[in-house]
Scaffold this motif. Structure first.
Motif, PDB file in Angstrom:
ATOM      1  N   GLN A 219      19.079   1.586  -6.466  1.00 47.06           N
ATOM      2  CA  GLN A 219      19.553   2.675  -4.891  1.00 47.06           C
ATOM      3  C   GLN A 219      20.911   1.808  -4.372  1.00 47.06           C
ATOM      4  O   GLN A 219      21.398   2.425  -3.416  1.00 47.06           O
ATOM      5  CB  GLN A 219      18.561   0.866  -4.263  1.00 47.06           C
ATOM      6  CG  GLN A 219      18.390   0.988  -2.841  1.00 47.06           C
ATOM      7  CD  GLN A 219      17.752   0.260  -2.624  1.00 47.06           C
ATOM      8  OE1 GLN A 219      17.095  -0.267  -2.946  1.00 47.06           O
ATOM      9  NE2 GLN A 219      17.482   0.632  -1.006  1.00 47.06           N
ATOM     10  N   GLU A 269      12.118  -2.186 -15.170  1.00 43.75           N
ATOM     11  CA  GLU A 269      12.395  -2.855 -14.234  1.00 43.75           C
ATOM     12  C   GLU A 269      13.123  -4.010 -14.595  1.00 43.75           C
ATOM     13  O   GLU A 269      14.081  -3.924 -13.200  1.00 43.75           O
ATOM     14  CB  GLU A 269      10.891  -3.584 -15.343  1.00 43.75           C
ATOM     15  CG  GLU A 269       9.279  -3.216 -14.052  1.00 43.75           C
ATOM     16  CD  GLU A 269       8.264  -3.684 -15.404  1.00 43.75           C
ATOM     17  OE1 GLU A 269       8.637  -4.339 -16.059  1.00 43.75           O
ATOM     18  OE2 GLU A 269       7.224  -3.455 -14.639  1.00 43.75           O
ATOM     19  N   PRO A 270      14.069  -4.083 -15.382  1.00 42.68           N
ATOM     20  CA  PRO A 270      15.187  -5.205 -15.381  1.00 42.68           C
ATOM     21  C   PRO A 270      16.129  -4.850 -14.353  1.00 42.68           C
ATOM     22  O   PRO A 270      16.883  -5.209 -13.188  1.00 42.68           O
ATOM     23  CB  PRO A 270      15.806  -5.408 -16.239  1.00 42.68           C
ATOM     24  CG  PRO A 270      14.054  -5.480 -17.419  1.00 42.68           C
ATOM     25  CD  PRO A 270      13.775  -4.198 -16.937  1.00 42.68           C
ATOM     26  N   GLN A 272      16.209  -2.915 -12.305  1.00 41.58           N
ATOM     27  CA  GLN A 272      15.601  -2.885 -11.278  1.00 41.58           C
ATOM     28  C   GLN A 272      16.079  -3.864  -9.740  1.00 41.58           C
ATOM     29  O   GLN A 272      16.528  -4.361  -9.103  1.00 41.58           O
ATOM     30  CB  GLN A 272      14.404  -2.154 -10.088  1.00 41.58           C
ATOM     31  CG  GLN A 272      13.631  -1.106 -11.068  1.00 41.58           C
ATOM     32  CD  GLN A 272      12.617  -1.136 -10.761  1.00 41.58           C
ATOM     33  OE1 GLN A 272      12.036  -1.351  -9.608  1.00 41.58           O
ATOM     34  NE2 GLN A 272      11.684  -0.607 -11.592  1.00 41.58           N
ATOM     35  N   THR A 273      16.622  -4.968 -10.624  1.00 45.59           N
ATOM     36  CA  THR A 273      16.668  -6.287 -10.522  1.00 45.59           C
ATOM     37  C   THR A 273      18.337  -6.298 -10.391  1.00 45.59           C
ATOM     38  O   THR A 273      18.539  -5.715 -11.112  1.00 45.59           O
ATOM     39  CB  THR A 273      16.118  -7.223 -10.519  1.00 45.59           C
ATOM     40  OG1 THR A 273      16.577  -7.215 -12.521  1.00 45.59           O
ATOM     41  CG2 THR A 273      14.758  -6.446 -11.269  1.00 45.59           C
ATOM     42  N   ASP A 275      19.286  -8.374 -13.165  1.00 47.29           N
ATOM     43  CA  ASP A 275      19.760  -8.707 -14.147  1.00 47.29           C
ATOM     44  C   ASP A 275      20.493  -7.590 -14.935  1.00 47.29           C
ATOM     45  O   ASP A 275      21.765  -8.440 -15.516  1.00 47.29           O
ATOM     46  CB  ASP A 275      18.351  -8.224 -15.101  1.00 47.29           C
ATOM     47  CG  ASP A 275      16.938  -8.847 -14.567  1.00 47.29           C
ATOM     48  OD1 ASP A 275      15.547  -9.104 -15.524  1.00 47.29           O
ATOM     49  OD2 ASP A 275      17.025 -10.000 -13.674  1.00 47.29           O
ATOM     50  N   GLN A 278      23.825  -9.424 -15.027  1.00 47.20           N
ATOM     51  CA  GLN A 278      23.961 -10.749 -16.080  1.00 47.20           C
ATOM     52  C   GLN A 278      24.358 -10.152 -17.349  1.00 47.20           C
ATOM     53  O   GLN A 278      24.991 -10.558 -18.144  1.00 47.20           O
ATOM     54  CB  GLN A 278      22.487 -11.314 -16.020  1.00 47.20           C
ATOM     55  CG  GLN A 278      22.190 -12.431 -14.348  1.00 47.20           C
ATOM     56  CD  GLN A 278      23.845 -13.038 -13.893  1.00 47.20           C
ATOM     57  OE1 GLN A 278      24.297 -13.557 -14.794  1.00 47.20           O
ATOM     58  NE2 GLN A 278      23.726 -13.101 -13.121  1.00 47.20           N
ATOM     59  N   ARG A 279      23.664  -8.828 -17.787  1.00 49.52           N
ATOM     60  CA  ARG A 279      23.804  -8.621 -19.402  1.00 49.52           C
ATOM     61  C   ARG A 279      25.629  -8.362 -19.472  1.00 49.52           C
ATOM     62  O   ARG A 279      26.019  -8.265 -20.186  1.00 49.52           O
ATOM     63  CB  ARG A 279      22.781  -7.321 -19.456  1.00 49.52           C
ATOM     64  CG  ARG A 279      21.663  -7.906 -19.578  1.00 49.52           C
ATOM     65  CD  ARG A 279      20.654  -6.854 -20.043  1.00 49.52           C
ATOM     66  NE  ARG A 279      19.727  -7.204 -19.815  1.00 49.52           N
ATOM     67  CZ  ARG A 279      18.788  -7.497 -21.091  1.00 49.52           C
ATOM     68  NH1 ARG A 279      19.817  -8.480 -21.997  1.00 49.52           N
ATOM     69  NH2 ARG A 279      17.654  -8.843 -21.271  1.00 49.52           N
ATOM     70  N   ASP A 421      16.176   4.588   4.371  1.00 47.87           N
ATOM     71  CA  ASP A 421      14.410   3.160   3.535  1.00 47.87           C
ATOM     72  C   ASP A 421      13.713   4.442   3.053  1.00 47.87           C
ATOM     73  O   ASP A 421      12.714   3.651   2.456  1.00 47.87           O
ATOM     74  CB  ASP A 421      14.570   2.492   4.394  1.00 47.87           C
ATOM     75  CG  ASP A 421      15.744   1.779   5.414  1.00 47.87           C
ATOM     76  OD1 ASP A 421      17.018   1.580   4.444  1.00 47.87           O
ATOM     77  OD2 ASP A 421      15.766   1.343   6.826  1.00 47.87           O
ATOM     78  N   GLU A 422      13.065   5.066   3.543  1.00 48.07           N
ATOM     79  CA  GLU A 422      11.590   5.621   3.373  1.00 48.07           C
ATOM     80  C   GLU A 422      11.768   6.048   1.584  1.00 48.07           C
ATOM     81  O   GLU A 422      10.761   6.026   0.910  1.00 48.07           O
ATOM     82  CB  GLU A 422      11.562   7.145   4.327  1.00 48.07           C
ATOM     83  CG  GLU A 422       9.596   7.989   3.851  1.00 48.07           C
ATOM     84  CD  GLU A 422       8.756   6.610   4.377  1.00 48.07           C
ATOM     85  OE1 GLU A 422       8.975   5.513   4.902  1.00 48.07           O
ATOM     86  OE2 GLU A 422       8.173   7.078   3.870  1.00 48.07           O
ATOM     87  N   VAL A 425      11.292   3.640  -0.889  1.00 50.18           N
ATOM     88  CA  VAL A 425       9.840   2.381  -0.952  1.00 50.18           C
ATOM     89  C   VAL A 425       8.799   3.207  -2.430  1.00 50.18           C
ATOM     90  O   VAL A 425       8.681   1.852  -2.849  1.00 50.18           O
ATOM     91  CB  VAL A 425       9.421   3.568   0.261  1.00 50.18           C
ATOM     92  CG1 VAL A 425       7.084   2.696  -0.126  1.00 50.18           C
ATOM     93  CG2 VAL A 425       9.451   2.832   1.825  1.00 50.18           C
ATOM     94  N   GLY A 426       8.598   3.694  -2.957  1.00 53.54           N
ATOM     95  CA  GLY A 426       7.883   4.364  -4.209  1.00 53.54           C
ATOM     96  C   GLY A 426       8.780   5.451  -4.839  1.00 53.54           C
ATOM     97  O   GLY A 426       8.688   6.038  -5.966  1.00 53.54           O
ATOM     98  N   ASP A 428      10.128   3.605  -7.956  1.00 54.18           N
ATOM     99  CA  ASP A 428       9.492   2.714  -9.519  1.00 54.18           C
ATOM    100  C   ASP A 428       8.706   3.634 -10.030  1.00 54.18           C
ATOM    101  O   ASP A 428       8.732   3.613 -11.224  1.00 54.18           O
ATOM    102  CB  ASP A 428       8.782   1.714  -8.999  1.00 54.18           C
ATOM    103  CG  ASP A 428       8.111   1.298  -8.215  1.00 54.18           C
ATOM    104  OD1 ASP A 428       7.191   1.806  -6.571  1.00 54.18           O
ATOM    105  OD2 ASP A 428       6.837   1.319  -8.721  1.00 54.18           O
ATOM    106  N   GLN A 429       8.323   4.825  -8.752  1.00 56.14           N
ATOM    107  CA  GLN A 429       7.152   5.327  -9.539  1.00 56.14           C
ATOM    108  C   GLN A 429       7.791   6.411 -10.469  1.00 56.14           C
ATOM    109  O   GLN A 429       7.533   7.467 -12.456  1.00 56.14           O
ATOM    110  CB  GLN A 429       6.499   6.269  -8.599  1.00 56.14           C
ATOM    111  CG  GLN A 429       5.327   5.349  -8.304  1.00 56.14           C
ATOM    112  CD  GLN A 429       4.878   6.074  -6.982  1.00 56.14           C
ATOM    113  OE1 GLN A 429       3.566   6.496  -6.738  1.00 56.14           O
ATOM    114  NE2 GLN A 429       5.173   6.228  -5.717  1.00 56.14           N
ATOM    115  N   GLN A 434       5.893   7.799 -13.562  1.00 52.70           N
ATOM    116  CA  GLN A 434       4.732   7.887 -13.454  1.00 52.70           C
ATOM    117  C   GLN A 434       4.552   9.268 -12.850  1.00 52.70           C
ATOM    118  O   GLN A 434       3.538  10.063 -12.855  1.00 52.70           O
ATOM    119  CB  GLN A 434       4.000   7.356 -12.252  1.00 52.70           C
ATOM    120  CG  GLN A 434       4.065   5.305 -13.129  1.00 52.70           C
ATOM    121  CD  GLN A 434       3.333   4.273 -11.814  1.00 52.70           C
ATOM    122  OE1 GLN A 434       2.685   4.392 -10.947  1.00 52.70           O
ATOM    123  NE2 GLN A 434       4.035   3.362 -12.532  1.00 52.70           N
TER     124      GLN A 434
END
Lengths: 466, 317
Positions: A219, A269-270, A272-273, A275, A278-279, A421-422, A425-426, A428-429, A434
């Motif tokens: 993002q 996954e990490p 996206q946060t 994380d 920190q690394r 913003d829209e 929303v998805g 992560d796919q 995916q």
């Protein structure tokens, strides 16, 4: 009648805020709301802003000087950053607009249409404007007639501009024997992946990766790569969503493939946060964003762990050699209320806060922001003050982003950012594989376009209603 | 009711006397009315100014296209039509309903805790304090703390799971686990409050009832289901009603832990969506319509609960 309406609106807003805050009502830290109304006496002003301790320190000193120079009496109202926009809107709706206040460029249009913001054009000398970053000045221009941002009357002055730079771990590069990236010439995507692959390794031989090339939050980082490949979220006239453009999809897919194909990031996954943040500071990641507001933290980490962490700034990679690097540039502005009883004095304060050298020095010295004033930034600051204060070697890259190639985040120049913003929303796919970036972009484009159309129609409505 | 007074009165009272008496009475009553009105006025004025007026204003605003700043444009039922066609509204409503799963879980756990902590065990006061601490803590601080606890790599939750050989998910970034993660946090946060209320209710149950049941041969389970549970039902009712109302307004946790509404909008609550529309996207009219629909839904659920509770009412007399 106007008073009645204002009271009703304020009560409704208070209700909405209460509703929103209800689940937090047991926090036990409720405090009395400050009176945000503008000053009544000819020398009284209120200044509402948000920020950390250094913002407060810088502005306290600047305001003390301003009060001494002008005889003004300024009441400062500071709020939490996450509550600022809501509180300001409630203050505006309740006819308690502060004389001077912070404003984000992305929220400005509604306020201009509602005649909340004073036109500052005639209050600021051209030579003053010429000495502030162009982006920072343009961000607060808006043409009510055409609905176009970055042109027309001036409704605010920048408090700062925030370049989102890119960086690398100097210690890691040295340890791995990899040549440091050129501070002036951006890496190409291929070069970037090559280096990232070399950096991604198992350093302690336990059979598991513990060092990675990069790890970027989609993002906040994909803009630089999409722009660097010639794609964009929106057309130049801000009326068409362009995510279905092949260049866009290609760049986004490349970004997702850093994990899916190249596997140079810790995992999907990490990434996206926070994380990877920190690394990065733990010395496990090679490339990572570096922005002015990170400098103090990064310096502290580098000082504490000089064997694993050191950093410098470089331009974001580009698709092909010779392409122009890109990244985003944020800004926060200082505006004056149209209804202020002391508009002249308020405008004077806004100019003072935006361009006061001492305030700028305090903020830059404490690594809150780069200076607003160009001749100071390119002169004394970059030559002596920044190195003395511990800014990184290639700090000049920040100045180039501010001066030459930084762009606003998509959504900044439209009436509302809902369409942008829209897109997230998805997302992560795409990152999890995916969906391909092209399929996702094609699927999401119509929804984004309809929300963008709605933003334009609401802007028209706001313009008509005033 | 008959007395001798009228006879005496007829001999003494004149029309003038009666009129004067009425006047005196009226004066006295008027004074009382004034005082009554003075005492009643603050809550009534407060109710009109801070509830009725804003509510009426909200109803009006919900029929307008309004950005919360400028003038309103009347658009009739359009906001409501859009709302029922808005997939995000339904998703946010579903998410909000999902969060209610935490209510029975929280109540069961807090009743269990209350029963345990009503016994004379060592460290009872300590445990009561420990369970109550989240209630008095700042929700924003708790949300940040849990955000870290749920961190995929460094989070406490996954570190504990790793001790058992389980590789935990990245809780808040997975559309499947994000909502349950928030439910767990909410249950944890609310446990102490429900526990304190249950504790008071459990301790108020007359011992004689348990003694009588024990003499009749009732086992512990029977004593719980036939005495404790019915006796604490008013508290359960209170907690269910307040938790549903509170749960329908969940906002802070969502906004801090998943500021974009979670992956694929999996955590966005209705109030978060209302806030987002009103303050980020300048659609105050539409947001108001959603807030009213939410308010009506909560009202309906609460009325049903009161009806059900009345139907199940009992008295130990």
């Amino acid at each position: 009648m106007r008073r009645m309406k204002a009271a009703a609106v304020a009560a409704t807003m208070a209700g909405a805020l209460t509703l929103a805050a209800c689940s937090g009502s047991s926090s036990g830290n409720a405090s009395e709301e400050p009176d945000t109304s503008g000053g009544d006496a000819p020398n009284e002003l209120t200044f509402m802003f948000r920020g950390g301790e250094y913002d407060k320190l810088a502005y306290e000193q600047a305001i003390a000087s301003f009060e001494e120079e002008t005889g003004a009496s300024v009441t400062m109202i500071i709020t939490d950053a996450d509550q600022y926009a809501t509180k300001l809107q409630a203050a505006i709706a309740g006819n308690k607009v502060p004389d001077v206040f912070y404003i984000e460029p992305g929220r400005m249009q509604g306020y201009v249409y509602a005649n909340v913001l004073a036109d500052l054009t005639s209050y600021v000398e051209q030579d003053v404007l010429d000495n502030i970053w162009d982006f920072g000045v343009e961000a607060y221009r808006f043409d009510k007639e055409t609905g176009q941002a970055r042109t027309g009357p001036l409704y605010g002055l920048p408090k700062d501009v925030g370049p989102f730079g890119f960086g690398y771990n100097t210690v890691m590069f040295e340890k791995m024997g990899i040549e440091a990236p050129d501070p002036d010439v951006p890496l190409t995507f291929d070069e970037f992946v090559d280096i990232a692959k070399q950096l991604t390794t198992d350093t302690d031989g336990d059979g598991e990766l513990d060092q990675w090339g990069t790890g970027l939050n989609v993002q906040w980082n994909s803009q630089a790569f999409v722009w660097g490949a010639g794609g964009d979220w929106i057309s130049e006239d801000q009326k068409t969503v362009t995510v279905d453009d092949p260049a866009f999809a290609e760049a986004l897919q490349w970004f997702a493939d850093l994990q899916l194909v190249e596997q140079v990031t810790p995992s999907v996954e990490p990434a996206q946060t926070l994380d990877t943040y920190q690394r990065w500071m733990a010395g496990e990641i090679g490339f990572f964003p570096v922005a002015p507001w990170d400098i103090a933290t990064y310096n502290a980490v580098a000082e504490e762990n000089p064997d694993t962490f050191g950093y410098d700034v470089i331009p974001y990679p580009v698709a092909n050699a010779g392409d122009e690097t890109a990244t985003w540039l944020g800004s926060l502005g200082i505006a004056v209320a149209e209804t202020s009883k002391n508009k002249d004095l308020a405008a004077q304060l806004a100019v003072y806060l935006s361009t006061d050298l001492e305030a700028q020095k305090i903020l830059a010295e404490n690594k809150v922001q780069i200076p607003n004033i160009k001749d100071y930034a390119f002169g004394e600051w970059i030559e002596t003050d920044a190195p003395a204060a511990g800014w990184p070697a290639n700090t000049e890259e920040f100045l180039q982003i501010a001066d030459e190639y930084g762009r606003a985040l998509p959504g900044t120049w439209t009436y509302a950012p809902e369409w942008y913003d829209e897109f997230w929303v998805g997302i992560d796919q795409v990152l999890t594989g995916q969906m391909t970036a092209a399929d996702y972009a094609a699927q999401v484009q119509p929804n984004m376009q309809s929300k963008l159309d709605l933003a334009w129609s609401n802007a028209e409505q706001a313009k008509a209603q005033g | 009711m008959a007395t001798t007074a009228p006879e005496q009165a007829t001999s003494r009272w004149t029309k003038e006397d009666a009129r004067a008496a009425r006047k005196r009475n009226a004066k006295l009553h008027r004074k009382e009315y004034v005082w009554a009105a003075a005492f009643l006025a603050p809550p009534v004025i407060g109710w009109i100014a801070f509830l009725l007026f804003p509510m009426a204003f909200s109803v009006y605003a919900s029929f307008t296209n309004w950005n919360g700043l400028g003038a309103m444009q009347w658009i009739g039922l359009q906001n409501y039509v859009n709302l029922f066609q808005d997939p995000y509204f339904w998703k946010a409503l579903w998410n909000t309903l999902f969060y209610m799963i935490g209510i029975p879980i929280g109540l069961a756990l807090s009743l269990g805790l209350a029963l345990a902590l009503s016994r004379k065990i060592r460290g009872r006061t300590f445990f009561r304090t420990v369970y109550y601490i989240p209630v008095i803590s700042s929700l924003a601080a708790i949300a940040i703390l849990w955000q870290w606890a749920y961190n995929g790599d460094f989070g406490l939750v996954n570190q504990v799971l790793a001790l058992f050989g389980i590789q935990g998910p990245n809780w808040l970034m997975d559309p499947v686990t994000a909502k349950p993660a928030l439910v767990i946090m909410m249950v944890w946060k609310g446990l102490g409050y429900s526990m304190i209320l249950y504790l008071a209710a459990v301790q108020a149950v007359p011992r004689s009832l348990y003694e009588a049941a024990a003499l009749d041969g009732a086992n512990a389970w029977k004593r719980f289901t036939k005495i404790t549970w019915p006796m604490v039902r008013p508290v359960t009712f209170f907690l269910v009603v307040t938790n549903i109302i509170g749960g329908s307004m969940i906002f802070t946790e969502i906004n801090i832990m998943t500021p974009t509404g979670g992956p694929q909008w999996s955590t966005a609550s209705l109030v978060w969506y209302v806030w987002n529309k009103a303050f980020r996207n300048l659609q105050m009219g539409y947001a108001t319509a959603m807030a009213l629909v939410l308010g009506i839904l909560v009202l309906i659920v609460t009325i049903i609960q009161f009806r059900l509770n009345r139907a199940n009412n009992f008295s130990i007399d």
